[in-house]
Design an enzyme around this catalytic site. Sequence first.
Site, PDB file in Angstrom:
ATOM      1  N   ASN A  11       0.870  -1.178   0.000  1.00 42.94           N
ATOM      2  CA  ASN A  11       0.000   0.000   0.000  1.00 42.94           C
ATOM      3  C   ASN A  11       0.904   1.225   0.000  1.00 42.94           C
ATOM      4  O   ASN A  11       1.407   1.638   1.044  1.00 42.94           O
ATOM      5  CB  ASN A  11      -0.914  -0.017   1.228  1.00 42.94           C
ATOM      6  CG  ASN A  11      -1.864   1.167   1.260  1.00 42.94           C
ATOM      7  OD1 ASN A  11      -1.824   2.040   0.403  1.00 42.94           O
ATOM      8  ND2 ASN A  11      -2.713   1.211   2.270  1.00 42.94           N
ATOM      9  N   ARG A  86      -2.708  -2.104  -3.363  1.00 42.17           N
ATOM     10  CA  ARG A  86      -3.930  -1.329  -3.125  1.00 42.17           C
ATOM     11  C   ARG A  86      -3.857  -0.074  -3.983  1.00 42.17           C
ATOM     12  O   ARG A  86      -2.869   0.654  -3.957  1.00 42.17           O
ATOM     13  CB  ARG A  86      -4.046  -0.930  -1.659  1.00 42.17           C
ATOM     14  CG  ARG A  86      -5.258  -0.052  -1.383  1.00 42.17           C
ATOM     15  CD  ARG A  86      -5.274   0.463   0.051  1.00 42.17           C
ATOM     16  NE  ARG A  86      -6.408   1.347   0.264  1.00 42.17           N
ATOM     17  CZ  ARG A  86      -6.390   2.664   0.063  1.00 42.17           C
ATOM     18  NH1 ARG A  86      -5.286   3.257  -0.373  1.00 42.17           N
ATOM     19  NH2 ARG A  86      -7.458   3.400   0.292  1.00 42.17           N
ATOM     20  N   ASP A 143      -9.910   0.415  -4.593  1.00 41.45           N
ATOM     21  CA  ASP A 143     -10.808   0.719  -3.487  1.00 41.45           C
ATOM     22  C   ASP A 143     -12.212   1.076  -3.963  1.00 41.45           C
ATOM     23  O   ASP A 143     -13.158   1.061  -3.182  1.00 41.45           O
ATOM     24  CB  ASP A 143     -10.226   1.892  -2.685  1.00 41.45           C
ATOM     25  CG  ASP A 143     -10.248   1.641  -1.199  1.00 41.45           C
ATOM     26  OD1 ASP A 143     -10.331   0.472  -0.791  1.00 41.45           O
ATOM     27  OD2 ASP A 143     -10.193   2.626  -0.433  1.00 41.45           O
ATOM     28  N   HIS A 203     -18.282   0.667   8.011  1.00 42.87           N
ATOM     29  CA  HIS A 203     -16.826   0.683   8.190  1.00 42.87           C
ATOM     30  C   HIS A 203     -16.505   1.974   8.930  1.00 42.87           C
ATOM     31  O   HIS A 203     -16.556   3.066   8.362  1.00 42.87           O
ATOM     32  CB  HIS A 203     -16.113   0.639   6.840  1.00 42.87           C
ATOM     33  CG  HIS A 203     -14.620   0.707   6.949  1.00 42.87           C
ATOM     34  ND1 HIS A 203     -13.792  -0.348   6.620  1.00 42.87           N
ATOM     35  CD2 HIS A 203     -13.797   1.702   7.365  1.00 42.87           C
ATOM     36  CE1 HIS A 203     -12.539   0.003   6.830  1.00 42.87           C
ATOM     37  NE2 HIS A 203     -12.522   1.254   7.281  1.00 42.87           N
ATOM     38  N   LEU A 204     -16.191   1.852  10.214  1.00 43.56           N
ATOM     39  CA  LEU A 204     -15.995   3.020  11.067  1.00 43.56           C
ATOM     40  C   LEU A 204     -14.561   3.071  11.561  1.00 43.56           C
ATOM     41  O   LEU A 204     -14.113   2.207  12.312  1.00 43.56           O
ATOM     42  CB  LEU A 204     -16.950   2.968  12.265  1.00 43.56           C
ATOM     43  CG  LEU A 204     -18.440   2.766  11.943  1.00 43.56           C
ATOM     44  CD1 LEU A 204     -19.248   2.670  13.228  1.00 43.56           C
ATOM     45  CD2 LEU A 204     -18.956   3.889  11.054  1.00 43.56           C
ATOM     46  N   GLY A 207     -11.416   7.236   8.851  1.00 45.31           N
ATOM     47  CA  GLY A 207     -12.293   7.410   7.699  1.00 45.31           C
ATOM     48  C   GLY A 207     -13.457   6.459   7.896  1.00 45.31           C
ATOM     49  O   GLY A 207     -13.292   5.379   8.468  1.00 45.31           O
ATOM     50  N   ASP A 278      -9.296  11.330  17.696  1.00 47.87           N
ATOM     51  CA  ASP A 278      -9.213   9.948  18.165  1.00 47.87           C
ATOM     52  C   ASP A 278     -10.400   9.653  19.080  1.00 47.87           C
ATOM     53  O   ASP A 278     -10.525  10.253  20.156  1.00 47.87           O
ATOM     54  CB  ASP A 278      -7.893   9.740  18.908  1.00 47.87           C
ATOM     55  CG  ASP A 278      -7.619   8.284  19.254  1.00 47.87           C
ATOM     56  OD1 ASP A 278      -8.581   7.521  19.484  1.00 47.87           O
ATOM     57  OD2 ASP A 278      -6.434   7.906  19.318  1.00 47.87           O
ATOM     58  N   ILE A 327     -12.976   1.648  14.802  1.00 48.16           N
ATOM     59  CA  ILE A 327     -14.022   2.029  15.754  1.00 48.16           C
ATOM     60  C   ILE A 327     -15.127   0.979  15.783  1.00 48.16           C
ATOM     61  O   ILE A 327     -15.589   0.568  16.850  1.00 48.16           O
ATOM     62  CB  ILE A 327     -14.600   3.414  15.391  1.00 48.16           C
ATOM     63  CG1 ILE A 327     -13.536   4.501  15.577  1.00 48.16           C
ATOM     64  CG2 ILE A 327     -15.837   3.724  16.226  1.00 48.16           C
ATOM     65  CD1 ILE A 327     -13.943   5.867  15.042  1.00 48.16           C
ATOM     66  N   GLU A 329     -15.015  -2.131  15.256  1.00 50.58           N
ATOM     67  CA  GLU A 329     -14.596  -3.380  15.889  1.00 50.58           C
ATOM     68  C   GLU A 329     -14.328  -3.221  17.376  1.00 50.58           C
ATOM     69  O   GLU A 329     -14.452  -4.187  18.138  1.00 50.58           O
ATOM     70  CB  GLU A 329     -13.329  -3.906  15.211  1.00 50.58           C
ATOM     71  CG  GLU A 329     -13.527  -4.319  13.758  1.00 50.58           C
ATOM     72  CD  GLU A 329     -12.215  -4.512  13.023  1.00 50.58           C
ATOM     73  OE1 GLU A 329     -11.207  -4.844  13.692  1.00 50.58           O
ATOM     74  OE2 GLU A 329     -12.182  -4.326  11.792  1.00 50.58           O
TER      75      GLU A 329
END
EC number: 2.7.2.15
Length: 402
Positions: A11, A86, A143, A203-204, A207, A278, A327, A329
Site C-alpha cells: 500500500n 492497493r 478501493d 466501516h468506522l 475514515g 481519536d 471504531i 470493531e
Amino acid sequence: MHEYPVVLVINSGSSSIKFSVLDAQRCEVLLAGIAEGINSGSATLSVNGAAPVALAQRGYEPALAAICAELEKRSLIDSVALIGHRVAHGGNLFQQSAIVDDEVMEKIRRISPLAPLHNYANLSGMVSARHLFPGVTQVAVFDTSFHQTLAPEAWLYALPYRYAQEYGVRRYGFHGTSHRYVSQRAHHLLGLSEADSGLVIAHLGNGASICAVRNGRSVDTSMGMTPLEGLMMGTRSGDVDFGALAWIASQTGQSIADLEQMVNTESGLLGISGLSSDLRVLERAQREGHQRADLAIRTFVHRIARHIGGHAASLRRLDGIIFTGGIGENSALIRRMVLEHLSVFGITLAPDKNNMPGSAGERIISGEDSAVICAVIPTDEERMIALDALRLGKIMPSIEYA
C-alpha cells in the site's frame, strides 16, 4: 525459501509504504511493516512493530529495496510469487481487480487526477516493484471497484448532466475492498445465501463509510466522488450544505482550497470536540464530563444511524447490520448508541457480546429476539488483496474467500 509461495501486499501512500507478506496456502501474515517519511530526509522502516530504523535514501524504490532486504533476511524473497497493490481510485475504468501491465498502468495514470495524493503514489509502488521483482505478476486491487455495480440513480449527483459526462463527476465510493471482504464473511457468519441477502456494513475508523450490499453486490454507499462525503469522520466533515460553505467564504474571504483543507483536516470529531480526532480520547473525555467530546460522539452516532437507515432503503430486506473498522470493531459504546438509535427496526442488543473486546473477533451482538442480526466482523483488506492476487495469478489457496 518458504515452503509455499508468498504474496507481497503493498500500500504505497504519499509518504509511506505499508506492506505485508502472506502465505499463499493459508493467507496468513508472515511479516508486516511500514516505511514512513520516504520522501524526506528522515525515512524509517519498522517491521513487525519493532522500533523504526533509519533508511539511507529517500524515495519509493529505496524504501521498497529495504523491505526486500527484510524479506531476504527471512529467506522469503525467492518465495514471492505475486505482488498485490492497493489502488485508491479506479474511476469507472475498473470494475474489478486487474493484472498490472502497461495498459493498466496507463489507465491508472489517466484517472489519477481524481485521487492525486494516492494514485500517483500507488503507481510509484508498481514501477519500483517491477524493477525489484522482474517477472513477478503484479495485481492492482481498487478501493472503488466494488461500487461499480451502483445503478445510475445511486451514483448520479443532481447537477447538470454534462458534468458527469465531461468531467466524471459522480459517486465512486471507497473502502470497497473492506466492504467486499466483510460482506463475504457476513454471509458465512450469518448463514445467508449471497444470492438472496441484504446487508448494511458500517466501516468506522478515522475514515468512515456505509455500504448497502444486496445479493452480494454494492448498491449504495455513503462516500462520493471523494472520501469526504457521507459520515462525519475523524477530521472530515462528511455531508455539509454547500450553501454553508459559500456563506463561510463570503464572510471570511477563504478560498476553495482553504475550505477544502478545513473540511478534510479540521472538521469531524476534531472540529466539534476541539480536542482530538481519536475516538478513544473522546470517550475518556466524555466520561470525565467534557461537554464537546460528548457532543461530538452524539453527532457522530446520529449521522451513522441516519445513514444506516437510509442505506437500508436500497435493499429488498435487511438481514444484517455489520460493524467493522477500528471504531466499529473496538468501540462497544458507539455500537450500542447506534443500535439504540435504530430501535425502529426492532433491534435488540446482547450486552455481553457487544462488550467483548475487539480481540474477540467475529461475533453476533444482537439479542435472540432481534428482528435484524447485528454483528462485528474485523476487516482484513490485506487478505482480500492477497486473495485477489492469488485468483488472478491462478495460484489458488486452500481457503476460500469466505
